[in-house]
Design a protein around this motif. Structure first.
Motif, mmCIF file in Angstrom:
data_model
loop_
_atom_site.group_PDB
_atom_site.id
_atom_site.type_symbol
_atom_site.label_atom_id
_atom_site.label_comp_id
_atom_site.label_asym_id
_atom_site.label_seq_id
_atom_site.Cartn_x
_atom_site.Cartn_y
_atom_site.Cartn_z
ATOM 1 N N ASP A 38 0.826 -1.207 0.000
ATOM 2 C CA ASP A 38 0.000 0.000 0.000
ATOM 3 C C ASP A 38 0.864 1.262 0.000
ATOM 4 O O ASP A 38 0.563 2.225 -0.721
ATOM 5 N N LEU A 39 1.910 1.252 0.789
ATOM 6 C CA LEU A 39 2.808 2.417 0.824
ATOM 7 C C LEU A 39 3.468 2.635 -0.530
ATOM 8 O O LEU A 39 3.479 3.760 -1.053
ATOM 9 N N VAL A 40 4.001 1.588 -1.093
ATOM 10 C CA VAL A 40 4.703 1.692 -2.381
ATOM 11 C C VAL A 40 3.746 2.135 -3.482
ATOM 12 O O VAL A 40 4.092 2.972 -4.322
ATOM 13 N N ARG A 41 2.549 1.611 -3.472
ATOM 14 C CA ARG A 41 1.571 1.956 -4.516
ATOM 15 C C ARG A 41 1.084 3.396 -4.408
ATOM 16 O O ARG A 41 0.499 3.912 -5.354
ATOM 17 N N SER A 42 1.329 4.046 -3.282
ATOM 18 C CA SER A 42 0.937 5.446 -3.147
ATOM 19 C C SER A 42 1.942 6.384 -3.810
ATOM 20 O O SER A 42 1.705 7.588 -3.891
ATOM 21 N N LEU A 43 3.054 5.836 -4.292
ATOM 22 C CA LEU A 43 4.110 6.625 -4.919
ATOM 23 C C LEU A 43 4.073 6.491 -6.437
ATOM 24 O O LEU A 43 3.600 5.494 -6.976
ATOM 25 N N THR A 44 4.659 7.472 -7.097
ATOM 26 C CA THR A 44 4.861 7.375 -8.539
ATOM 27 C C THR A 44 6.137 6.570 -8.789
ATOM 28 O O THR A 44 6.986 6.455 -7.888
ATOM 29 N N PRO A 45 6.314 6.035 -9.987
ATOM 30 C CA PRO A 45 7.579 5.346 -10.280
ATOM 31 C C PRO A 45 8.803 6.245 -10.053
ATOM 32 O O PRO A 45 9.826 5.782 -9.557
ATOM 33 N N GLU A 50 13.749 8.031 -5.897
ATOM 34 C CA GLU A 50 14.291 9.207 -5.202
ATOM 35 C C GLU A 50 15.167 8.759 -4.031
ATOM 36 O O GLU A 50 14.692 8.084 -3.118
ATOM 37 N N PRO A 51 16.447 9.138 -4.012
ATOM 38 C CA PRO A 51 17.313 8.765 -2.889
ATOM 39 C C PRO A 51 16.857 9.425 -1.589
ATOM 40 O O PRO A 51 16.321 10.530 -1.606
ATOM 41 N N TRP A 160 9.357 7.941 4.962
ATOM 42 C CA TRP A 160 9.889 8.360 3.671
ATOM 43 C C TRP A 160 8.763 8.579 2.668
ATOM 44 O O TRP A 160 8.773 9.543 1.910
ATOM 45 N N VAL A 161 7.777 7.699 2.658
ATOM 46 C CA VAL A 161 6.634 7.860 1.751
ATOM 47 C C VAL A 161 5.897 9.151 2.082
ATOM 48 O O VAL A 161 5.544 9.919 1.180
ATOM 49 N N ALA A 162 5.660 9.425 3.353
ATOM 50 C CA ALA A 162 4.992 10.668 3.748
ATOM 51 C C ALA A 162 5.778 11.887 3.287
ATOM 52 O O ALA A 162 5.207 12.870 2.792
ATOM 53 N N GLU A 163 7.098 11.820 3.420
ATOM 54 C CA GLU A 163 7.944 12.932 2.982
ATOM 55 C C GLU A 163 7.860 13.118 1.472
ATOM 56 O O GLU A 163 7.743 14.247 0.976
ATOM 57 N N LEU A 164 7.920 12.031 0.727
ATOM 58 C CA LEU A 164 7.836 12.134 -0.734
ATOM 59 C C LEU A 164 6.494 12.697 -1.178
ATOM 60 O O LEU A 164 6.427 13.546 -2.080
ATOM 61 N N ILE A 165 5.419 12.231 -0.562
ATOM 62 C CA ILE A 165 4.084 12.730 -0.922
ATOM 63 C C ILE A 165 3.947 14.198 -0.564
ATOM 64 O O ILE A 165 3.375 14.988 -1.326
ATOM 65 N N ALA A 166 4.515 14.612 0.557
ATOM 66 C CA ALA A 166 4.443 16.025 0.988
ATOM 67 C C ALA A 166 5.169 16.947 0.014
ATOM 68 O O ALA A 166 4.846 18.131 -0.076
ATOM 69 N N ARG A 167 6.136 16.440 -0.723
ATOM 70 C CA ARG A 167 6.897 17.238 -1.683
ATOM 71 C C ARG A 167 6.106 17.534 -2.961
ATOM 72 O O ARG A 167 6.511 18.389 -3.755
ATOM 73 N N ARG A 168 5.054 16.809 -3.198
ATOM 74 C CA ARG A 168 4.315 16.957 -4.451
ATOM 75 C C ARG A 168 3.693 18.341 -4.560
ATOM 76 O O ARG A 168 3.237 18.921 -3.584
ATOM 77 N N ASP A 169 3.669 18.817 -5.794
ATOM 78 C CA ASP A 169 2.971 20.068 -6.093
ATOM 79 C C ASP A 169 1.526 19.714 -6.425
ATOM 80 O O ASP A 169 1.274 18.921 -7.311
ATOM 81 N N PHE A 170 0.625 20.282 -5.672
ATOM 82 C CA PHE A 170 -0.798 19.991 -5.928
ATOM 83 C C PHE A 170 -1.441 21.095 -6.680
ATOM 84 O O PHE A 170 -1.210 22.189 -6.710
#
Length: 170
Positions: A38-45, A50-51, A160-170
Motif C-alpha cells: 500500500d505504501l509503495v503503490r501510493s508513490l509514482t515510479p 528518489e534517494p 519516507w513515503v509521507a515525505e515524498l508525498i508532501a513534496r508533491r505540487d498539488f
C-alpha cells in the motif's frame, strides 16, 4: 490415456489452513507485506527512485523493495531445501548477504525490483505453506526474511513515503 490435469501440482491456496504450524506468522507476514505494498503503490515510479530512504549509502524505495524481495527469494530456496530434506542449517552472515543481494539488484529499473519482490514472495509463500512441521530453522528464516524484516523497514518506509508525498505540487 492419462489426464494431464491429474499430473500437475495442486495450486497453493491463497491462505494457509488454520491448523498450519505457522498460521500466526503467515498472518503477520501478510499484514506486513500488504502495508508495504500500500505504501509503495501510493508513490509514482519516479518517487520510488528518489534517494533518501537511507543515507550513506543512499537508498531509494526501489532499493528497499529489492532488498526485501531478494531476502524473500532466499527464504524460498531455504524452505525448498527443508522440504526436500537437503537443508543443512547454517549461520548467515547478514551483512555479507545484504551486500551480495543489493549488488545483484543494483541499477535495476523500478518495475524489475517490484516484480522480483512479488515473485520472490509468491514462491516463498508457496514453499512456506508446504512446511507442515514447526521447526526452529524455518521459523528463523520466516523472521529474518519476512515478519521481523518487514517490521524493521516499515517505520522508515512510512516516514519516507509521507515525505515524498508532501513534496508533491498539488
Amino acid at each position: 490415456m492419462t489426464d494431464m490435469r491429474s499430473m500437475t501440482a495442486s495450486p497453493t491456496p491463497a491462505t494457509a489452513p488454520g491448523d498450519h504450524p505457522y498460521a500466526a506468522e503467515i498472518a503477520a507476514e501478510r499484514s506486513g507485506w500488504y502495508e508495504l505494498a500500500d505504501l509503495v503503490r501510493s508513490l509514482t515510479p519516479a518517487e520510488c527512485l528518489e534517494p533518501g530512504y537511507y543515507r550513506d549509502p543512499d537508498w531509494t524505495v526501489r532499493d528497499v523493495v529489492a532488498h526485501l524481495g531478494t531476502w524473500l527469494a532466499e527464504a524460498e530456496v531455504q524452505f525448498e531445501r527443508m522440504s526436500a530434506g537437503t537443508y543443512e542449517g547454517h549461520d548467515v552472515d547478514i551483512d555479507a548477504l545484504n551486500a551480495a543481494l543489493l549488488e545483484a539488484m543494483e541499477d535495476q529499473p523500478w518495475e524489475i525490483a517490484w516484480v522480483q519482490a512479488n515473485a520472490g514472495r509468491s514462491r516463498m509463500i508457496q514453499e512456506w505453506y508446504g512446511l507442515r512441521d514447526a521447526d526452529g530453522e524455518a521459523a528463523g528464516w520466516i523472521r529474518k526474511s519476512a515478519t521481523d524484516h518487514f517490521a524493521e523497514h516499515l517505520e522508515r518506509l512510512r516516514e519516507w513515503v509521507a515525505e515524498l508525498i508532501a513534496r508533491r505540487d498539488f
